[in-house]
Write a protein that holds these residues in place. Structure first.
Motif, PDB file in Angstrom:
ATOM      1  N   TYR A 195       0.846  -1.212   0.000  1.00 21.60           N
ATOM      2  CA  TYR A 195       0.000   0.000   0.000  1.00 21.60           C
ATOM      3  C   TYR A 195       0.873   1.251   0.000  1.00 21.60           C
ATOM      4  O   TYR A 195       0.667   2.181  -0.787  1.00 21.60           O
ATOM      5  CB  TYR A 195      -0.931   0.000   1.212  1.00 21.60           C
ATOM      6  N   TRP A 196       1.880   1.264   0.859  1.00 20.00           N
ATOM      7  CA  TRP A 196       2.716   2.456   0.962  1.00 20.00           C
ATOM      8  C   TRP A 196       3.730   2.571  -0.164  1.00 20.00           C
ATOM      9  O   TRP A 196       4.199   3.658  -0.472  1.00 20.00           O
ATOM     10  CB  TRP A 196       3.380   2.511   2.337  1.00 20.00           C
ATOM     11  N   VAL A 197       4.049   1.451  -0.808  1.00 21.52           N
ATOM     12  CA  VAL A 197       4.855   1.520  -2.030  1.00 21.52           C
ATOM     13  C   VAL A 197       4.081   2.280  -3.101  1.00 21.52           C
ATOM     14  O   VAL A 197       4.625   3.160  -3.784  1.00 21.52           O
ATOM     15  CB  VAL A 197       5.216   0.108  -2.539  1.00 21.52           C
ATOM     16  N   MET A 198       2.807   1.946  -3.255  1.00 23.32           N
ATOM     17  CA  MET A 198       1.982   2.646  -4.253  1.00 23.32           C
ATOM     18  C   MET A 198       1.808   4.115  -3.878  1.00 23.32           C
ATOM     19  O   MET A 198       1.859   4.995  -4.744  1.00 23.32           O
ATOM     20  CB  MET A 198       0.630   1.952  -4.401  1.00 23.32           C
ATOM     21  N   PHE A 199       1.622   4.390  -2.596  1.00 22.94           N
ATOM     22  CA  PHE A 199       1.509   5.780  -2.158  1.00 22.94           C
ATOM     23  C   PHE A 199       2.788   6.546  -2.479  1.00 22.94           C
ATOM     24  O   PHE A 199       2.754   7.721  -2.871  1.00 22.94           O
ATOM     25  CB  PHE A 199       1.247   5.824  -0.647  1.00 22.94           C
ATOM     26  N   ASN A 200       3.921   5.897  -2.361  1.00 25.80           N
ATOM     27  CA  ASN A 200       5.215   6.511  -2.629  1.00 25.80           C
ATOM     28  C   ASN A 200       5.354   6.977  -4.076  1.00 25.80           C
ATOM     29  O   ASN A 200       6.242   7.775  -4.396  1.00 25.80           O
ATOM     30  CB  ASN A 200       6.323   5.510  -2.298  1.00 25.80           C
ATOM     31  N   PHE A 224       2.346  11.666  -2.009  1.00 26.75           N
ATOM     32  CA  PHE A 224       3.679  11.438  -1.473  1.00 26.75           C
ATOM     33  C   PHE A 224       4.466  12.733  -1.289  1.00 26.75           C
ATOM     34  O   PHE A 224       5.076  12.953  -0.240  1.00 26.75           O
ATOM     35  CB  PHE A 224       4.436  10.476  -2.394  1.00 26.75           C
ATOM     36  N   PHE A 225       4.493  13.592  -2.278  1.00 28.67           N
ATOM     37  CA  PHE A 225       5.235  14.844  -2.172  1.00 28.67           C
ATOM     38  C   PHE A 225       4.304  16.060  -2.090  1.00 28.67           C
ATOM     39  O   PHE A 225       4.668  17.166  -2.488  1.00 28.67           O
ATOM     40  CB  PHE A 225       6.218  14.994  -3.344  1.00 28.67           C
ATOM     41  N   LEU A 226       3.125  15.842  -1.546  1.00 25.45           N
ATOM     42  CA  LEU A 226       2.154  16.920  -1.407  1.00 25.45           C
ATOM     43  C   LEU A 226       2.697  18.050  -0.542  1.00 25.45           C
ATOM     44  O   LEU A 226       2.382  19.227  -0.759  1.00 25.45           O
ATOM     45  CB  LEU A 226       0.858  16.373  -0.798  1.00 25.45           C
ATOM     46  N   SER A 242       5.388  11.624   3.995  1.00 23.82           N
ATOM     47  CA  SER A 242       6.303  11.447   2.867  1.00 23.82           C
ATOM     48  C   SER A 242       7.545  10.671   3.288  1.00 23.82           C
ATOM     49  O   SER A 242       8.013   9.778   2.562  1.00 23.82           O
ATOM     50  CB  SER A 242       6.702  12.812   2.301  1.00 23.82           C
ATOM     51  N   ILE A 243       8.058  10.998   4.454  1.00 26.54           N
ATOM     52  CA  ILE A 243       9.265  10.322   4.937  1.00 26.54           C
ATOM     53  C   ILE A 243       8.913   9.008   5.637  1.00 26.54           C
ATOM     54  O   ILE A 243       9.596   7.999   5.476  1.00 26.54           O
ATOM     55  CB  ILE A 243      10.047  11.257   5.876  1.00 26.54           C
ATOM     56  N   GLY A 244       7.806   9.025   6.363  1.00 26.28           N
ATOM     57  CA  GLY A 244       7.403   7.829   7.105  1.00 26.28           C
ATOM     58  C   GLY A 244       7.113   6.629   6.225  1.00 26.28           C
ATOM     59  O   GLY A 244       7.368   5.481   6.614  1.00 26.28           O
ATOM     60  N   CYS A 245       6.592   6.856   5.013  1.00 26.53           N
ATOM     61  CA  CYS A 245       6.210   5.743   4.137  1.00 26.53           C
ATOM     62  C   CYS A 245       7.410   5.021   3.541  1.00 26.53           C
ATOM     63  O   CYS A 245       7.254   3.964   2.903  1.00 26.53           O
ATOM     64  CB  CYS A 245       5.286   6.232   3.021  1.00 26.53           C
TER      65      CYS A 245
END
Length: 354
Positions: free
Chosen positions: A18-23, A30-32, A49-52
């Motif tokens: 899930y967080w790979v896709m969010f990245n 991710f870079f919002l 952004s950093i936590g994922c």
């Protein structure tokens, strides 16, 4: 290891994909933070952004936990693992090359495809397959190391990794010494293969660290250290942006992965502790194992899945905040990926590859 005892590893896979896709969502999620300066939610977006970034290291840890305890000949490793990964890499790269050609209306060129496949990546997220292929090639040697190292040696390995990848570069930059860095030959000789370290540490947490060391106190310490490490990386990202005057995805991730080992190890530790101390209903475990079994297929298709579900984000964004819209979009991409992978696994010959 019984099937039931592997459920926590499948949960790690589900969380990680899930967080790979969010990245890969750029300024949509991710870079919002990079386009939200001044917003009261800016710290939250930066933290996410950093936590994922724990996602990919967690995947390597799961693989290490599963594979380093086995005993296979070099020939078996190449036939069963290396060859499989080569086939997956070539087929999926070809799929993406054709996908991009159709989407952009360009002609497929075999020479360009083969050159890119050999020297680069057809789609950026496929770097993971190259890294994984490299580890599989070294698997027989890594197994001998992993099975004969002591607990203290694993702690030393993790500590040196954090020191050389995280602490020293952060101190260099914060003290204004970025132009005077540690000798690259020294650093390279001491430590370069971060993915290998995560692979090895997966075996440590799963097989070496004794059950008596899994307790709530250590979990709390890990969580506190994880929050602090992410906070430090947030600070350094903002600090660097003020110095350089730049804040965008292509140049502003210098410190995103600096201390990611700490939250990654904490997630693994806490997840295993949860499954050790709490009774997880069989039905829940069955669902987790099913979802975990689809994660590799989701990863292979994730660019297409995100593209095909982007309309969800576009439709929701005017009515809810950008970040919630992004999180729902990725959830939809994940669900679609589960369905598509489940169908593909029903096709003879494909199941063993995904």
């Amino acid at each position: 290891m019984e099937k039931r005892s592997l459920t926590h590893l499948e949960l790690f896979r589900v969380i990680a994909i899930y967080w790979v896709m969010f990245n890969h969502t750029g300024t949509s999620g991710f870079f919002l933070f990079s386009v939200s300066e001044g917003s009261f939610l800016y710290p939250v977006y930066l933290f996410m952004s950093i936590g994922c970034k724990f996602a990919v290291p967690l995947f390597f840890m799961v693989s290490g936990a599963l594979l380093l305890g086995k005993n296979e000949s070099i020939g078996t490793v190449y036939k069963k693992r290396v060859l499989r990964m080569v086939i997956v890499l070539v087929v999926v790269s070809l799929m993406y090359q054709l996908y991009f050609c159709l989407r952009e209306g360009t002609a497929f060129q075999l020479g360009v495809f083969l050159k890119t496949l050999y020297s680069s990546t057809i789609s950026t997220p496929l770097w993971y397959l190259y890294a994984y292929l490299a580890i599989m090639s070294m698997l027989p040697l890594l197994r001998r190391m992993a099975q004969h190292m002591t607990a203290n040696e694993y702690v030393y390995l993790a500590g040196m990794s954090i020191l050389l990848v995280g602490v020293i570069p952060i101190l260099q930059y914060r003290l204004g010494l970025d132009a005077v860095t540690i000798n690259s030959n020294l650093r390279g000789a001491l430590f370069t293969a971060t993915n290998v370290v995560y692979f090895m540490m997966g075996y440590f947490f799963e097989h070496i660290l004794s059950e008596e060391h899994y307790n709530r106190k250590n979990a709390v310490i890990g969580i506190v250290l994880s929050l602090l490490s992410i906070g430090v990386c947030c600070y350094m990202t903002v600090f660097r942006a003020k110095i350089t005057g730049e804040c965008n995805e292509s140049v502003s991730q210098v410190f995103h992965n600096s201390l990611v080992a700490i939250p990654t190890y904490t997630i693994y530790y806490c997840g295993k502790l949860l499954f050790m101390r709490k009774h997880i209903p069989d039905k829940v475990q069955k669902v987790i194992r099913f979802l975990g079994g689809t994660t590799f297929g989701i990863y292979l298709l994730e660019r297409i899945l995100r593209d095909q579900t982007k309309f969800v984000f576009t439709a929701l964004k005017p009515y809810i905040h950008t970040m919630p819209a992004c999180l729902i979009w990725i959830l939809c991409a994940f669900i679609l990926g589960v369905a598509v992978t489940w169908v593909l696994k029903k096709i003879p010959g494909i199941k063993k590859f995904i």
